[in-house]
Motif scaffolding. Structure first.
Motif, PDB file in Angstrom:
ATOM      1  N   ILE A 147      -1.234   2.467  -5.386  1.00 56.32           N
ATOM      2  CA  ILE A 147      -2.579   2.704  -5.913  1.00 56.32           C
ATOM      3  C   ILE A 147      -2.970   4.166  -5.725  1.00 56.32           C
ATOM      4  O   ILE A 147      -3.454   4.831  -6.661  1.00 56.32           O
ATOM      5  CB  ILE A 147      -3.601   1.785  -5.219  1.00 56.32           C
ATOM      6  CG1 ILE A 147      -3.182   0.320  -5.333  1.00 56.32           C
ATOM      7  CG2 ILE A 147      -4.994   2.010  -5.792  1.00 56.32           C
ATOM      8  CD1 ILE A 147      -2.977  -0.166  -6.735  1.00 56.32           C
ATOM      9  N   TRP A 148      -2.744   4.698  -4.530  1.00 56.22           N
ATOM     10  CA  TRP A 148      -3.091   6.094  -4.284  1.00 56.22           C
ATOM     11  C   TRP A 148      -2.240   7.035  -5.137  1.00 56.22           C
ATOM     12  O   TRP A 148      -2.728   8.092  -5.578  1.00 56.22           O
ATOM     13  CB  TRP A 148      -2.929   6.434  -2.814  1.00 56.22           C
ATOM     14  CG  TRP A 148      -4.033   5.960  -1.919  1.00 56.22           C
ATOM     15  CD1 TRP A 148      -3.938   5.102  -0.854  1.00 56.22           C
ATOM     16  CD2 TRP A 148      -5.414   6.323  -1.981  1.00 56.22           C
ATOM     17  NE1 TRP A 148      -5.166   4.907  -0.263  1.00 56.22           N
ATOM     18  CE2 TRP A 148      -6.092   5.638  -0.933  1.00 56.22           C
ATOM     19  CE3 TRP A 148      -6.156   7.157  -2.831  1.00 56.22           C
ATOM     20  CZ2 TRP A 148      -7.463   5.784  -0.713  1.00 56.22           C
ATOM     21  CZ3 TRP A 148      -7.521   7.287  -2.608  1.00 56.22           C
ATOM     22  CH2 TRP A 148      -8.154   6.612  -1.559  1.00 56.22           C
ATOM     23  N   TYR A 194      -6.576  -6.531  -8.010  1.00 52.56           N
ATOM     24  CA  TYR A 194      -7.194  -5.607  -7.052  1.00 52.56           C
ATOM     25  C   TYR A 194      -8.691  -5.474  -7.335  1.00 52.56           C
ATOM     26  O   TYR A 194      -9.140  -5.724  -8.457  1.00 52.56           O
ATOM     27  CB  TYR A 194      -6.533  -4.231  -7.150  1.00 52.56           C
ATOM     28  CG  TYR A 194      -5.162  -4.182  -6.526  1.00 52.56           C
ATOM     29  CD1 TYR A 194      -5.012  -4.133  -5.144  1.00 52.56           C
ATOM     30  CD2 TYR A 194      -4.021  -4.195  -7.311  1.00 52.56           C
ATOM     31  CE1 TYR A 194      -3.754  -4.106  -4.567  1.00 52.56           C
ATOM     32  CE2 TYR A 194      -2.754  -4.170  -6.733  1.00 52.56           C
ATOM     33  CZ  TYR A 194      -2.631  -4.116  -5.366  1.00 52.56           C
ATOM     34  OH  TYR A 194      -1.388  -4.101  -4.795  1.00 52.56           O
ATOM     35  N   PHE A 217      -1.118   3.728   3.570  1.00 55.00           N
ATOM     36  CA  PHE A 217      -1.589   2.462   3.024  1.00 55.00           C
ATOM     37  C   PHE A 217      -1.791   2.527   1.503  1.00 55.00           C
ATOM     38  O   PHE A 217      -2.131   3.576   0.963  1.00 55.00           O
ATOM     39  CB  PHE A 217      -2.896   2.075   3.710  1.00 55.00           C
ATOM     40  CG  PHE A 217      -2.784   2.029   5.210  1.00 55.00           C
ATOM     41  CD1 PHE A 217      -2.396   0.870   5.857  1.00 55.00           C
ATOM     42  CD2 PHE A 217      -3.030   3.161   5.970  1.00 55.00           C
ATOM     43  CE1 PHE A 217      -2.272   0.829   7.236  1.00 55.00           C
ATOM     44  CE2 PHE A 217      -2.914   3.135   7.354  1.00 55.00           C
ATOM     45  CZ  PHE A 217      -2.535   1.964   7.978  1.00 55.00           C
ATOM     46  N   SER A 218      -1.572   1.367   0.843  1.00 55.30           N
ATOM     47  CA  SER A 218      -1.758   1.242  -0.615  1.00 55.30           C
ATOM     48  C   SER A 218      -1.121   2.404  -1.363  1.00 55.30           C
ATOM     49  O   SER A 218      -1.756   3.043  -2.213  1.00 55.30           O
ATOM     50  CB  SER A 218      -3.246   1.159  -0.954  1.00 55.30           C
ATOM     51  OG  SER A 218      -3.860   0.072  -0.310  1.00 55.30           O
ATOM     52  N   ASN A 220       6.162  -4.424   5.264  1.00 59.81           N
ATOM     53  CA  ASN A 220       4.764  -4.853   5.300  1.00 59.81           C
ATOM     54  C   ASN A 220       4.428  -5.580   6.601  1.00 59.81           C
ATOM     55  O   ASN A 220       3.642  -6.522   6.615  1.00 59.81           O
ATOM     56  CB  ASN A 220       4.409  -5.738   4.091  1.00 59.81           C
ATOM     57  CG  ASN A 220       2.907  -5.819   3.863  1.00 59.81           C
ATOM     58  OD1 ASN A 220       2.193  -4.828   3.984  1.00 59.81           O
ATOM     59  ND2 ASN A 220       2.421  -7.008   3.549  1.00 59.81           N
ATOM     60  N   VAL A 227       3.008  -2.031  -8.790  1.00 62.81           N
ATOM     61  CA  VAL A 227       3.274  -2.718  -7.527  1.00 62.81           C
ATOM     62  C   VAL A 227       4.385  -3.749  -7.727  1.00 62.81           C
ATOM     63  O   VAL A 227       5.325  -3.843  -6.924  1.00 62.81           O
ATOM     64  CB  VAL A 227       1.996  -3.379  -6.979  1.00 62.81           C
ATOM     65  CG1 VAL A 227       2.338  -4.336  -5.834  1.00 62.81           C
ATOM     66  CG2 VAL A 227       1.020  -2.325  -6.489  1.00 62.81           C
ATOM     67  N   TYR A 242      -8.411  -9.056   0.828  1.00 63.56           N
ATOM     68  CA  TYR A 242      -7.384  -8.120   0.383  1.00 63.56           C
ATOM     69  C   TYR A 242      -5.982  -8.646   0.668  1.00 63.56           C
ATOM     70  O   TYR A 242      -5.043  -8.339  -0.046  1.00 63.56           O
ATOM     71  CB  TYR A 242      -7.595  -6.765   1.070  1.00 63.56           C
ATOM     72  CG  TYR A 242      -7.115  -5.601   0.237  1.00 63.56           C
ATOM     73  CD1 TYR A 242      -7.882  -5.109  -0.808  1.00 63.56           C
ATOM     74  CD2 TYR A 242      -5.895  -4.990   0.493  1.00 63.56           C
ATOM     75  CE1 TYR A 242      -7.446  -4.047  -1.574  1.00 63.56           C
ATOM     76  CE2 TYR A 242      -5.460  -3.922  -0.268  1.00 63.56           C
ATOM     77  CZ  TYR A 242      -6.245  -3.451  -1.308  1.00 63.56           C
ATOM     78  OH  TYR A 242      -5.801  -2.405  -2.081  1.00 63.56           O
ATOM     79  N   LYS A 260      -6.362   3.401   4.569  1.00 59.72           N
ATOM     80  CA  LYS A 260      -6.622   2.084   3.997  1.00 59.72           C
ATOM     81  C   LYS A 260      -7.754   2.181   2.993  1.00 59.72           C
ATOM     82  O   LYS A 260      -8.702   2.955   3.162  1.00 59.72           O
ATOM     83  CB  LYS A 260      -7.003   1.085   5.092  1.00 59.72           C
ATOM     84  CG  LYS A 260      -5.870   0.689   6.013  1.00 59.72           C
ATOM     85  CD  LYS A 260      -6.348  -0.347   7.033  1.00 59.72           C
ATOM     86  CE  LYS A 260      -5.215  -0.776   7.952  1.00 59.72           C
ATOM     87  NZ  LYS A 260      -5.673  -1.773   8.950  1.00 59.72           N
ATOM     88  N   ARG A 261      -7.670   1.359   1.962  1.00 62.26           N
ATOM     89  CA  ARG A 261      -8.724   1.349   0.953  1.00 62.26           C
ATOM     90  C   ARG A 261      -9.857   0.409   1.370  1.00 62.26           C
ATOM     91  O   ARG A 261      -9.627  -0.606   2.027  1.00 62.26           O
ATOM     92  CB  ARG A 261      -8.165   0.932  -0.406  1.00 62.26           C
ATOM     93  CG  ARG A 261      -7.188   1.969  -0.969  1.00 62.26           C
ATOM     94  CD  ARG A 261      -6.794   1.655  -2.394  1.00 62.26           C
ATOM     95  NE  ARG A 261      -7.967   1.597  -3.265  1.00 62.26           N
ATOM     96  CZ  ARG A 261      -8.619   2.664  -3.726  1.00 62.26           C
ATOM     97  NH1 ARG A 261      -8.208   3.877  -3.406  1.00 62.26           N
ATOM     98  NH2 ARG A 261      -9.662   2.521  -4.520  1.00 62.26           N
TER      99      ARG A 261
END
Length: 314
Positions: free
Chosen positions: A119-120, A229, A115-116, A84, A163, A39, A201-202
């Protein structure tokens, strides 16, 4: 101002690049050692290499310790900038410079703490993403905000595109914030933490499709998990497949969620939605899939005439 920067991967690289081009003086860069975690290889521009190429002192650390605190103290920064950085920073460190630590987080805080966030945000149905510059405090992403920028989420946007778009906001937000702080003109706004949302976290489990979701939600899910991803995953007759491209159907389809039903245009309709038995919901049209061996092919070639069900396990 004299700046010590904490950062990692492409976010840290973009931050350092912006600092180097600014009027501020980067006196120390702290970054993590290279990682072989899959990742962390997705956005892997090296902060260390950029710093060394520009003659900036570099300190490598997985997490802060007394030696790192002493190194920062010796560098004498007016402010620290973090983007980050992957481990907790103690108050002894983030409050060390006169102006404390400015953290950059790729969401519109207080939404999507953690986290992420991009995406979320897509998966959750948000209509925008963004970047926030805030003062670091004892909690995660809860400090007062000095600057924010937002980007609307379009109907066809992918997670990767968004992103990249939030990364592109870093120079503008960072330099504006530092200049305001240097001039004593910064206006700090406390976050309304009653509106805070916090995402974990994913992991691999988070990429598995739930066919009880609506087709519109699943379409966003597939686009959120775009290359590079880990893609959206489902199982067909015991075989794991990755859904690479999909769309919401033109027509309504009824039955049981996950049913591989019928061709529509260039894809295969999958019945979707918790109330699919009522026959009022759109289906998800899968257009392209990828197999575990890397083979990518049109969904109609893979599913043939249809039949059977897609599931969340073999």
């Amino acid at each position: 101002m004299r700046v010590a920067m904490f950062g990692y991967q492409t976010w840290g690289h973009k931050t350092l690049e912006a600092l180097i081009k600014s009027s501020h003086d980067v006196v120390l860069v702290v970054t993590h050692p290279p990682s072989d975690q899959p990742y962390e290889s997705i956005w892997s521009d090296s902060v260390e290499e950029l710093a060394r190429d520009n003659g900036i002192p570099v300190y490598l650390a997985q997490r802060p310790d007394s030696a790192l605190i002493e190194r920062v103290r010796d560098a004498g920064p007016d402010i620290m900038v973090a983007n980050n950085w992957r481990t907790w920073l103690p108050r002894e460190l983030f409050d060390l410079p006169p102006h404390g630590t400015l953290n950059l987080h790729d969401s519109l805080l207080p939404k999507f703490t953690g986290f992420s966030p991009v995406i979320w945000a897509m998966i959750s149905g948000a209509n925008e993403v963004g970047l926030t510059a805030h003062r670091m405090d004892d909690e995660l992403d809860t400090g007062d905000i000095v600057s924010q920028r937002s980007i609307p989420i379009g109907d066809q946007d992918t997670g990767t595109e968004l992103v990249r778009a939030t990364i592109d906001l870093i120079p503008e937000v960072l330099v504006e914030s530092l200049d305001l702080i240097e001039r004593g003109a910064a206006s700090w706004t406390a976050q309304n933490l009653d509106d805070r949302t916090f995402f974990h976290k994913r992991s691999a489990r988070d990429s598995i499709i739930d066919w009880r979701w609506s087709a519109a939600e699943l379409d966003r899910f597939v686009r959120a998990l775009s290359d590079p991803y880990p893609n959206a995953v489902t199982y067909y007759r015991g075989q794991r497949i990755r859904v690479i491209k999909a769309a919401v159907s033109r027509y309504r389809y009824g039955g049981t969620p996950g049913r591989v039903f019928i061709a529509e245009d260039d894809g295969m309709v999958i019945v979707a939605g918790a109330d699919a038995h009522r026959g009022q919901d759109r289906g998800l049209v899968i257009q392209r899939v990828r197999l575990d061996d890397g083979t990518e092919l049109p969904a109609l070639d893979f599913f043939g005439r249809g039949g059977g069900y897609l599931t969340d396990r073999p």
